[in-house]
Design a protein around this motif. Structure first.
Motif, PDB file in Angstrom:
ATOM      1  N   LYS A  73       1.062  -1.234  -0.040  1.00 52.30           N
ATOM      2  CA  LYS A  73      -0.156  -0.101  -0.070  1.00 52.30           C
ATOM      3  C   LYS A  73       0.661   1.347  -0.173  1.00 52.30           C
ATOM      4  N   GLU A  74       2.006   1.103   0.433  1.00 49.11           N
ATOM      5  CA  GLU A  74       2.659   2.444   0.719  1.00 49.11           C
ATOM      6  C   GLU A  74       3.752   2.910  -0.254  1.00 49.11           C
ATOM      7  N   MET A  75       4.099   1.960  -1.225  1.00 54.11           N
ATOM      8  CA  MET A  75       5.210   2.552  -2.161  1.00 54.11           C
ATOM      9  C   MET A  75       4.635   3.409  -3.173  1.00 54.11           C
ATOM     10  N   TYR A  76       5.521   4.437  -3.381  1.00 54.94           N
ATOM     11  CA  TYR A  76       5.381   5.385  -4.534  1.00 54.94           C
ATOM     12  C   TYR A  76       6.058   4.764  -5.789  1.00 54.94           C
ATOM     13  N   GLU A  77       5.197   4.688  -6.733  1.00 52.29           N
ATOM     14  CA  GLU A  77       5.508   4.206  -7.854  1.00 52.29           C
ATOM     15  C   GLU A  77       5.597   5.356  -9.073  1.00 52.29           C
ATOM     16  N   ILE A  78       6.726   5.287  -9.875  1.00 50.45           N
ATOM     17  CA  ILE A  78       6.849   6.417 -10.900  1.00 50.45           C
ATOM     18  C   ILE A  78       6.412   5.823 -12.263  1.00 50.45           C
ATOM     19  N   LYS A  79       5.728   6.337 -12.916  1.00 50.70           N
ATOM     20  CA  LYS A  79       5.234   6.384 -14.284  1.00 50.70           C
ATOM     21  C   LYS A  79       6.086   6.910 -15.201  1.00 50.70           C
ATOM     22  N   THR A  80       6.806   6.120 -16.090  1.00 47.28           N
ATOM     23  CA  THR A  80       7.633   6.823 -16.957  1.00 47.28           C
ATOM     24  C   THR A  80       7.009   6.309 -18.388  1.00 47.28           C
ATOM     25  N   ILE A  85      11.136   0.378 -17.688  1.00 51.85           N
ATOM     26  CA  ILE A  85      11.153  -0.505 -16.245  1.00 51.85           C
ATOM     27  C   ILE A  85      10.305   0.104 -15.344  1.00 51.85           C
ATOM     28  N   PRO A  86       9.257  -0.286 -14.613  1.00 54.24           N
ATOM     29  CA  PRO A  86       8.841   0.532 -13.548  1.00 54.24           C
ATOM     30  C   PRO A  86       9.603   0.894 -12.456  1.00 54.24           C
ATOM     31  N   LEU A  87       9.788   2.218 -11.934  1.00 56.11           N
ATOM     32  CA  LEU A  87      10.600   2.653 -10.853  1.00 56.11           C
ATOM     33  C   LEU A  87       9.652   2.965  -9.468  1.00 56.11           C
ATOM     34  N   ALA A  88      10.431   2.600  -8.554  1.00 56.40           N
ATOM     35  CA  ALA A  88       9.812   3.329  -7.186  1.00 56.40           C
ATOM     36  C   ALA A  88      10.424   3.869  -6.354  1.00 56.40           C
ATOM     37  N   LEU A  89      10.085   4.928  -5.764  1.00 55.09           N
ATOM     38  CA  LEU A  89      10.974   5.753  -4.685  1.00 55.09           C
ATOM     39  C   LEU A  89      11.398   4.762  -3.440  1.00 55.09           C
ATOM     40  N   ARG A  90      12.433   4.938  -2.973  1.00 53.06           N
ATOM     41  CA  ARG A  90      12.702   3.756  -1.956  1.00 53.06           C
ATOM     42  C   ARG A  90      12.068   4.039  -0.861  1.00 53.06           C
ATOM     43  N   PRO A  91      11.478   2.878  -0.292  1.00 52.12           N
ATOM     44  CA  PRO A  91      10.701   2.773   1.153  1.00 52.12           C
ATOM     45  C   PRO A  91      11.576   2.692   2.180  1.00 52.12           C
ATOM     46  N   GLU A  92      12.956   1.957   1.918  1.00 49.70           N
ATOM     47  CA  GLU A  92      13.913   1.952   2.807  1.00 49.70           C
ATOM     48  C   GLU A  92      15.231   1.617   2.059  1.00 49.70           C
ATOM     49  N   PHE A  93      16.257   1.516   2.970  1.00 43.56           N
ATOM     50  CA  PHE A  93      17.600   1.425   2.335  1.00 43.56           C
ATOM     51  C   PHE A  93      18.134  -0.044   2.123  1.00 43.56           C
ATOM     52  N   THR A  94      18.008  -0.852   2.917  1.00 44.92           N
ATOM     53  CA  THR A  94      18.666  -2.154   2.796  1.00 44.92           C
ATOM     54  C   THR A  94      18.578  -2.738   1.332  1.00 44.92           C
ATOM     55  N   ALA A  95      17.392  -2.994   0.832  1.00 43.27           N
ATOM     56  CA  ALA A  95      17.310  -3.710  -0.567  1.00 43.27           C
ATOM     57  C   ALA A  95      18.193  -2.953  -1.555  1.00 43.27           C
ATOM     58  N   GLY A  96      18.241  -1.542  -1.601  1.00 42.05           N
ATOM     59  CA  GLY A  96      19.191  -0.765  -2.446  1.00 42.05           C
ATOM     60  C   GLY A  96      20.496  -1.143  -2.276  1.00 42.05           C
ATOM     61  N   GLY A 119      19.472   9.791   4.208  1.00 39.38           N
ATOM     62  CA  GLY A 119      18.665  10.412   3.131  1.00 39.38           C
ATOM     63  C   GLY A 119      16.995  10.033   3.293  1.00 39.38           C
ATOM     64  N   GLN A 120      16.437  10.475   2.372  1.00 37.10           N
ATOM     65  CA  GLN A 120      14.990  10.322   2.326  1.00 37.10           C
ATOM     66  C   GLN A 120      14.536   9.011   1.852  1.00 37.10           C
ATOM     67  N   CYS A 121      13.213   8.502   2.403  1.00 35.04           N
ATOM     68  CA  CYS A 121      12.576   7.517   2.188  1.00 35.04           C
ATOM     69  C   CYS A 121      11.222   7.773   1.978  1.00 35.04           C
ATOM     70  N   TYR A 122      10.410   7.022   1.091  1.00 40.63           N
ATOM     71  CA  TYR A 122       8.953   7.506   0.953  1.00 40.63           C
ATOM     72  C   TYR A 122       8.151   6.307   1.062  1.00 40.63           C
ATOM     73  N   ARG A 123       7.087   6.746   2.000  1.00 43.02           N
ATOM     74  CA  ARG A 123       6.111   5.671   2.271  1.00 43.02           C
ATOM     75  C   ARG A 123       4.690   6.391   2.230  1.00 43.02           C
ATOM     76  N   HIS A 124       3.730   5.876   1.498  1.00 39.73           N
ATOM     77  CA  HIS A 124       2.540   6.464   1.275  1.00 39.73           C
ATOM     78  C   HIS A 124       1.696   6.106   2.666  1.00 39.73           C
ATOM     79  N   GLU A 125       1.884   6.528   3.619  1.00 37.34           N
ATOM     80  CA  GLU A 125       1.191   6.102   4.907  1.00 37.34           C
ATOM     81  C   GLU A 125       0.007   6.843   5.070  1.00 37.34           C
ATOM     82  N   LYS A 126      -0.976   6.205   5.925  1.00 38.66           N
ATOM     83  CA  LYS A 126      -2.196   6.800   6.006  1.00 38.66           C
ATOM     84  C   LYS A 126      -1.778   8.071   6.862  1.00 38.66           C
TER      85      LYS A 126
END
Ligand SMILES: [Zn+2]
Ligand SMILES: [Zn+2]
Length: 454
Positions: A73-80, A85-96, A119-126
């Motif tokens: 629910k919380e990932m910001y996906e970028i439409k290009t 290839i679909p991209l997303a703003l990072r919700p956390e650091f580890t995977a990257g 740095g910044q992370c992005y989560r589409h929280e309520k």
């Protein structure tokens, strides 16, 4: 008519919901914290890394897992453009960072590889939770070691960083959720237990029983609290190697005199964790109700809860299988922690004096009088900057008294005064603001002189 016009007019743009500007003093809190955290990490042998703010979406869907809130629910996906290839703003650091380790061939470097990032992370929280959607994290990762000392190191560095930032009332919660060998047995037990109590749990938990039973223990719904409390705990199901690992981590913590609480309900929201998971909380005493609403009053006649409230400042864990889920051929054990910098700064206890290096208390206030002095002033400031002598000035002010007044107000011990005469002579006047004594100094001798005065 005029009404109609007003309706057409749009409100001026605002910062997106859950995102904010960081200005003035607050900016320095962030910068001061970052510099302190980077300093502590550097002393412990961590090296900096910066990864892109965006990654391919599949890094998160395969790495973090699609059953987690973060991805679901919380990932910001970028439409290009189409076909990209679909991209997303990072919700956390580890995977990257794990991706970067693999992509940059860090397995050929001496192991383990210890990295920090900020740095910044992005989560589409309520938004009603009052949570930020753009959040700032300080992240530490130790990659390429399955040893328990890596777990202890990450915890120790995070604790020290928070203490250095002023948080002295910390609480560490820790748990082990096992590995491939033992987690399935536990998961089965947990599922069976919840199936018996299915009627009593929330809507989300009914789904979790099927999809991701470990996350049942993450549920924040009041309804599920009693069920959660009676649930079987993972530490009771650990295989021998997991038990040994956990025991060693706790021994390190004891040797480091770090108090901990084993929290059987602590599983952390991400799929990739194995063995050690932990959270570092600030202990805060509950403040007297600011505006006690009627309902609250009715519910608790005499609230005698002296229990401290725990505010999570950092959390992390071990992720020994993450690299493989990302397509890496070999196992890459690792452990990391993310420190929630927004929380650290806004929680009571934070040391607001934690100033960034550029704000080191200036020793000199530079005063210029007249146009020719003004022309010279930037050159003088540059001479001092090169000599690493912090200088304050107010180049837009013209009168001696107002500039002296500013220097006094800022409690700066020395002023350098440059007027018409000094420009011609190639000198400046250095004035001790305390004793009011002053001396004329040749410009070329200035840094030498200023370095000596105290
Ligand atoms: Zn629930
Ligand atoms: Zn195990």
């Amino acid at each position: 008519m005029s009404q109609k016009k007003e309706n057409i007019k749009l409100d001026p743009p605002r910062a997106p919901k859950g995102m904010r500007d960081i200005v003035a003093k607050e900016y320095y809190y962030y910068q001061g914290f970052f510099e302190k955290a980077a300093e502590v990490a550097t002393y412990y042998g961590f090296k900096p890394i910066e990864t892109p703010l965006m990654e391919e979406t599949r890094l998160y869907t395969s790495g973090i897992g699609t059953d987690t809130d973060i991805v679901q629910k919380e990932m910001y996906e970028i439409k290009t453009g189409s076909g990209s290839i679909p991209l997303a703003l990072r919700p956390e650091f580890t995977a990257g960072i794990v991706r970067a380790y693999i992509e940059n061939g860090m397995q050929t470097m001496p192991q383990p590889v210890m990295l920090y990032s900020y740095g910044q992370c992005y989560r589409h929280e309520k938004p009603q939770k009052g949570r930020l959607r753009e959040l700032r994290q300080f992240d530490l990762e130790i990659l390429g070691s399955e040893k328990s000392i890596a777990d202890a190191t990450v915890i120790k560095v995070a604790m020290t960083t928070l203490e250095e930032a002023g948080h002295n009332n910390l609480q560490l919660s820790i748990n082990s959720i096992g590995d491939k060998a033992c987690r399935n047995g536990y998961r089965k037990e947990l599922t069976n237990y919840y199936k018996k109590h299915l009627a009593a749990v929330c809507k989300d938990c009914k789904i979790r029983v099927k999809n991701n039973p470990l996350r049942l223990l993450d549920c924040k719904d009041e309804k599920c609290k009693p069920i959660k409390e009676g649930a079987p705990q993972s530490v009771g199901f650990l295989c021998d190697p997991c038990k040994q690992h956990f025991k060693e981590v706790l021994e390190y913590l004891e040797a480091l005199k770090i108090e901990y609480t084993i929290d059987g309900n602590l599983v952390r929201g991400l799929d990739y964790y194995t063995r050690t998971v932990f959270e570092i909380n600030a202990k805060a005493m509950p403040t007297e109700k600011k505006t006690d609403t009627e309902t609250e009053k009715n519910n608790e006649e005499s609230p005698k809860t002296e229990e401290p409230i725990l505010l999570a400042l950092a959390g992390g864990g071990r992720y020994d299988y993450l690299a493989k889920t990302l397509g890496f051929k070999k196992d890459l054990p690792g452990i990391g922690v993310g420190i929630g910098v927004d929380r650290v700064i806004s929680t009571e206890g934070f040391n607001q004096e934690l100033a960034p290096r550029i704000l080191k208390k200036p020793k000199i206030f530079f005063i210029q009088l007249g146009f020719s002095a003004k022309l010279q002033s930037l050159a003088i400031i540059e001479i001092l900057r090169k000599a690493r002598i912090p200088v304050m000035q107010s180049l837009s002010k013209d009168s001696l008294s107002s500039q002296l007044g500013t220097a006094e107000k800022m409690k700066i011990p020395f002023t350098i005064i440059m007027g018409q005469k000094e420009v011609i002579d190639g000198t400046v006047i250095v004035r001790n603001m305390d004793t009011r004594s002053q001396e004329e100094i040749k410009v070329e001798k200035l840094t030498e002189y200023v370095k000596k005065i105290k």
